[in-house]
Write an enzyme that holds these catalytic residues in place. Structure first.
Site, PDB file in Angstrom:
ATOM      1  N   TYR A   1       0.865  -1.189   0.000  1.00 23.44           N
ATOM      2  CA  TYR A   1       0.000   0.000   0.000  1.00 23.44           C
ATOM      3  C   TYR A   1       0.898   1.235   0.000  1.00 23.44           C
ATOM      4  CZ  TYR A   1      -3.027   3.709   1.737  1.00 23.44           C
ATOM      5  OH  TYR A   1      -3.715   4.896   1.878  1.00 23.44           O
TER       6      TYR A   1
ATOM      7  N   GLU B   1      -3.559   7.516  -4.019  1.00 29.21           N
ATOM      8  CA  GLU B   1      -3.535   6.285  -3.225  1.00 29.21           C
ATOM      9  C   GLU B   1      -3.422   5.090  -4.161  1.00 29.21           C
ATOM     10  OE1 GLU B   1      -7.138   4.640  -1.272  1.00 29.21           O
ATOM     11  OE2 GLU B   1      -5.993   4.805   0.588  1.00 29.21           O
TER      12      GLU B   1
END
Ligand code: GDP
Ligand code: MN
Length: 396
Positions: A118, A206
């Site tokens: 991530y 993101e």
């Protein structure tokens, strides 16, 4: 402003960030053509069909499907295009899918050979610095990682005056447990991602998951990009990426008329000039026994056109039982606004709820006179207290 995954990936690629390559398609036939092209260009036998909506969690909702041949491409694309996709982020009514991204399968030869991370870049408002958040726990809901295993989320702050430094990209690659080529590729990936974030004036990038492939390449499988609305004027090409189908229709209409509108659940619609006065007006509505149906700031230059647009938007809400217009005439003259209210009322015609107008400031007396003599079902007030009493009266 939010954009689709395929648009976010185009931006990333233009800054040298490696991505899972793909081609967007509106129909199953286009999806098949896209899959053929991906085979030609990248030799990918398998592809994933990914629903393009402004919400994450698509995989969980059935909006991301692997296809191992052209028949499966057609089948999956037919299933996904037009579906009402429900994910943990869409709300229970879901979102209608009108496009899919046909993307190369990058998880070859299997999950055990790959690793998901991530990575996001955003602004830390309290420190006034940019921040890269990253985790070894990619692919899943980051909120859940934050709740159950917060020690697996790392943060790296970047002073915008100094920029991202080499030691920081190395630290990130190291904390992610990488070595060799994957380590080097991750440092390049992070540097390019940060450059893209800065140069596009974004509020957030993101990437979940960032993938390490079986051959040690680092690439973006997903892209959630939020551009800063206030900087869009500097990026007309990105501004053109706006997809109004993904936004609340009433809020789209409001922003087209330059109105700041937020829908709420109450029964008294309000139309006010200035955000502070709008909030005070919402308080008054509550004190009078009502609940505000919306926040609406018509801005400093209210005229007949904006008043009419605002009326139309408020009247779309079936919960509205009364409308309170509260205008302070500083630069704007109250009699002009009053005339705007009267014109809009006559033009719209069938207004089924009582309207209370409180005009204070420049030419307030003339304004009250105009409204009182108009013969319309509009109650006028000059003092705030009078307006509040009128709201109580019409609700009773
Ligand atoms: P999201 O669910 O909306 O966040 O969509 P993502 O783009 O993150 O995709 C969701 C999941 O689909 C990923 O976490 C992967 O597990 C899977 N996925 C995405 N691309 C591929 C691919 O190329 N091959 C395979 N086998 N799975 C993929
Ligand atoms: Mn994702």
């Amino acid at each position: 402003m939010n954009i689709h995954e395929y648009q976010g990936k185009q931006i990333l690629k233009s800054f040298g960030v490696r991505i899972q390559e793909g081609i967007v398609a509106d129909t199953p036939e286009q999806a098949v053509e896209a899959a053929k092209k991906l085979k030609e260009d990248y030799n990918s036998d398998w592809v994933v069909i990914k629903a393009q909506i402004h919400a994450g969690g698509r995989g969980k909702g059935g909006g991301v499907k692997l296809a191992k041949n052209l028949d499966e491409v057609k089948q999956r694309a037919t299933d996904i295009i037009g579906m009402q996709l429900i994910t943990p982020q869409t709300g229970p009514e879901g979102k209608k899918v009108s496009k899919v991204l046909v993307a190369q399968d990058v998880y070859y030869p299997g999950a055990s050979e790959t690793k998901e991370f991530y990575v996001s870049v955003l602004l830390n408002r309290s420190s006034g610095k940019n921040i890269i958040m990253y985790s070894t726990e990619g692919g899943m809901d980051i909120e859940e990682v934050a709740e159950h295993t917060p020690h697996l989320i790392f943060k790296e702050e970047i002073d915008p005056k100094v920029g991202l430094q080499g030691f920081q990209t190395r630290k990130i690659a190291f904390n992610l447990g990488l070595s060799g080529n994957a380590f080097k590729d991750m440092t390049k990936f992070i540097a390019a991602l940060y450059k893209a974030y800065e140069a596009t004036d974004s509020a957030m990038f993101e990437i979940n998951p960032v993938l390490k492939t079986s051959d040690d390449k680092i690439l973006a499988v997903d892209a959630k990009v939020s551009l800063d609305d206030n900087a869009l004027f500097r990026h007309p090409d990105y501004a053109a990426m706006r997809d109004t189908n993904e936004e609340d229709p009433t809020e789209v209409e409001a922003s087209a008329s330059n109105l700041n509108y937020v829908k709420l659940d109450g029964n008294v619609g309000c139309m006010v000039n200035g955000a502070g006065l709008a909030m005070a007006t919402m308080d008054i509505i509550k004190i009078a026994g009502g609940e505000p149906a919306n926040f609406l700031d018509v801005g400093g230059t209210a005229n007949a056109t904006t008043v009419k647009a605002a009326f139309n938007i408020i009247l779309k809400d079936p919960n509205v039982k009364a409308i309170l217009i509260n205008i302070f005439g500083g630069i704007v003259r109250c009699d002009r606004v009053a005339q705007g209210v009267i014109d809009a009322y006559k033009e719209i015609g069938d207004i089924r709820v009582p309207i209370i107008v409180r005009l204070q400031g420049t030419n307030a007396e003339e304004a009250k006179k105009l409204i009182d003599e108009s013969g319309l079902k509009v109650f006028s007030a000059i003092l705030l207290k009078e307006a509040a009493d009128l709201v109580s009266e019409v609700l009773a």
